[in-house]
Design an enzyme around this catalytic site. Sequence first.
Site, PDB file in Angstrom:
ATOM      1  N   VAL A 168      39.248  36.638  36.749  1.00 24.22           N
ATOM      2  CA  VAL A 168      38.164  37.490  36.257  1.00 24.22           C
ATOM      3  C   VAL A 168      36.815  36.777  36.282  1.00 24.22           C
ATOM      4  CG1 VAL A 168      39.679  38.906  34.826  1.00 24.22           C
ATOM      5  CG2 VAL A 168      38.667  36.851  33.858  1.00 24.22           C
ATOM      6  N   SER A 182      53.513  45.413  18.742  1.00 24.29           N
ATOM      7  CA  SER A 182      52.731  46.597  19.080  1.00 24.29           C
ATOM      8  C   SER A 182      53.491  47.630  19.897  1.00 24.29           C
ATOM      9  CB  SER A 182      51.452  46.182  19.825  1.00 24.29           C
ATOM     10  OG  SER A 182      51.764  45.660  21.090  1.00 24.29           O
ATOM     11  N   LYS A 201      45.038  46.911  27.749  1.00 19.05           N
ATOM     12  CA  LYS A 201      46.145  47.866  27.810  1.00 19.05           C
ATOM     13  C   LYS A 201      45.713  49.181  28.458  1.00 19.05           C
ATOM     14  CE  LYS A 201      48.581  45.920  23.831  1.00 19.05           C
ATOM     15  NZ  LYS A 201      49.096  46.130  22.465  1.00 19.05           N
ATOM     16  N   LYS A 253      36.090  33.268  35.112  1.00 16.66           N
ATOM     17  CA  LYS A 253      35.761  32.316  34.034  1.00 16.66           C
ATOM     18  C   LYS A 253      35.135  31.039  34.600  1.00 16.66           C
ATOM     19  CE  LYS A 253      40.032  32.196  32.546  1.00 16.66           C
ATOM     20  NZ  LYS A 253      40.621  33.178  33.471  1.00 16.66           N
ATOM     21  N   THR A 254      35.763  30.462  35.617  1.00 15.87           N
ATOM     22  CA  THR A 254      35.246  29.213  36.192  1.00 15.87           C
ATOM     23  C   THR A 254      33.898  29.428  36.857  1.00 15.87           C
ATOM     24  OG1 THR A 254      37.522  28.456  36.557  1.00 15.87           O
ATOM     25  CG2 THR A 254      35.778  27.325  37.762  1.00 15.87           C
TER      26      THR A 254
END
Length: 805
Positions: free
Chosen positions: A365, A682, A725, A367-368
């Site tokens: 996504v 959940s 989700k 991050k780095t």
Amino acid sequence: MTDKIYPILPLRDVVVFPHVIVPLFIGREKSIAALDAAMNGSQELLLVPQRDPAVVEPTLADLHEIGSLGRIVQMAKLSDGTVKALVEGLYRVHLEALNDDEKMFSAKKRNMLEKNSTKSEEHDSIVEILIEEFAKYLRNQERSADELLETLRGINDIGRISDTIAAHMDFRIEERVHLLAMEDAYERSQRLMILLAQESEKNELNKKIKNRVKQQMERNQREYYLNEKIKAIQKELGEMDEAQNDIELLEAQIKKAKMPVDVEKKALSELNKLKQMSAMSSEANVIRNYLEWLIDYPWAIEKPARYDLEEAARILDRDHYGLEDVKERILEYLAVQKRINEHNQKEAGTIGKGPIICLIGPPGVGKTSLGKSIAEATGRDFDRIALGGLHDEAEIRGHRRTYIGALPGKIVQKLCKLGSNNPVILLDEIDKIGHDHHGDPAAALLEVLDPAQNHTFNDHYLETDIDLSNVLFIATANTLNISEPLLDRMEVIRLPGYTTQEKIQIAKRYIVPRQRKENVLKASEFKIKNGVLNDVIEDYTREAGVRNLEREIGKLARKSVRRLQEGKQKSILITPNNLKDFLGVAKYHRNDEDLQAKIGSVTGLAWTSVGGELLQIEGVAFSGKGRLTHTGQLGDVMQESIRTALSVVRSYLDDLDDNFRFDEYDIHLHLPEGATPKDGPSAGIAMATALLSALSKQAVRGDLAMTGEITLHGKVLAIGGLKEKLLAAQRGRLKMVLIPEDNLKDLDEIPEEVKAALEIVPVSHIHEVFDHAFVADHAPFKARIEQKSLPTVSAVMHETPAGRC
């Protein structure tokens, strides 16, 4: 078990295996009596190892229950009263009805069944490996046994080969007894292979240590001789020691490095020690390396940092599509740092305590790359430290100088490499740090990431405090599986997965141009038609990030290059019709049957380290006695959630139908992909729905997913990871999602694209879940449910916060 009683010969430090002849020296009275009794009978006796070889006068409790039935081949009494006997092991036995009549031990036997589960195609390979490893063991022991090896090569029975080898090995008595107790020849051979490999590894290590010690001794003698000779020559010629130039250079570099006063004092002290030593000595090399690290450290080298918020926003928008909340939080962070810099808090006597950022999200996504963008936006140097699998504290704090090959910690190494004391350092995969007897790296990071302490960080190698307060640390992780003290020192910024439209835009703006550049393709040579990217995302990736998407687009580019090089085409146009020719059969199928209503089948939603996932729950009920079975590698919390859901459903059915007999049914609840561990509360409402569907034989909508923890009174509690989700539900082409009413506040963070694609229904009680879950064809059933309500309890109970599934 046979009725015949055999004398027992207790053995110390000896285990007699079947088909092996062993010489024994016997001196204990009971042992000699056992030999005499055997010789007066069938010459057979039980050869049983003692549990503790140190026991001189054993009792029955000191004997193992496993042994060998042996036959006396030869026996001779010696002049000192002892007996020498040659015994042959016949087969394994289990002792029964042990007896001690003070004269000797005796027992009945039960023959142990010799089994062999070896696959026929593996037989020859196992035999060859056993003999080869045994021969290697003998060579390492410098034992000559050519005749024994030839004998082994003539045996075709794995069990017999294993027993013969075990009899000639110097294993611990416990290992030999363990091998004797193993009835399966295949399992025995596998264990023996492991033991042989361990012995070989130990012997190789011993050889290396001996050789290293020998070489070190020779090297030290040689160095001493050469040093004395050099001193004598220099004395005769009156020449200056050549090492003096190096020492003068080191002294100049120490003064130029602008070290703190105490550090410079220590460095000069070490330099004085170096002057007194021979340049060829090993300790001189240790001191020289230490001084070089002190000189290389950027004590006063600070790269000018810029805090242009408009430029930072431009760089973040250039490198990353979407992630608006994340970008806004990063810009807020940079604004605070700019204000701290403008007020020059350090010169005022205080230390700026800006928070440490921790970017958490699934793989791929960005991050780095966000860390790199922050470094570029602030004009700082950038480097990353991979923490995944790190288990030694010395990797962070450095090794003590007394160790051979000692080095500073990774943080000091990176600062020396970058040459500035204010870079951006990315601590990658901080949630995957390990720990063992070498220490806990996470504990060492507590000081590094605490702005109140890291200005006096102590590296074990440098043996001095260094200031890390100028370093901008950014941590990344896939989950919050981080120690609480470490997590408390960081500010968490979540990077959820991308929507399909965001992935398409990322592919168009970044991935496709990058793949064209890497594969030297012109825009006119490699084109992708509208709709193709959506098919690649839906049929070939299905991930939270875009890592696999880039791999698939890279595959398209490489195959296009090959076709162009072969001269078959001058340009390549990827269309939905020819996509399969490039990427092969779709990895994920959009099957409408999966969206059909089914009995006992419910779709839950899970939140994992790689983003949101669909969680299939299957339940069946059949005639039985009220038993519950659950499978699918479920964790403790999920098992408790199942039991809670079952109690809710039982209460529900009792209230709905007084004649319903739960004890006439057995229930099996299964979560597919059994190799994957699953846990969390959940999925509670999904479990309850699956159980009710299975017991009532009523179908559940196939285009519906649900998430929420359930209490014993049917209340639906809030859950975590809602955005991830819902993205998973959208990827699965579902139409409706039931969420806890307490999570309505989180919908503000959900992209409009996702909310438009899904009918998101908040629920607060299991009644509402059942109202939406069962298909319209079963309206009478639903009507009966609506007329009933669960019994309530007047007591108020405090509920624990919901976890995540």
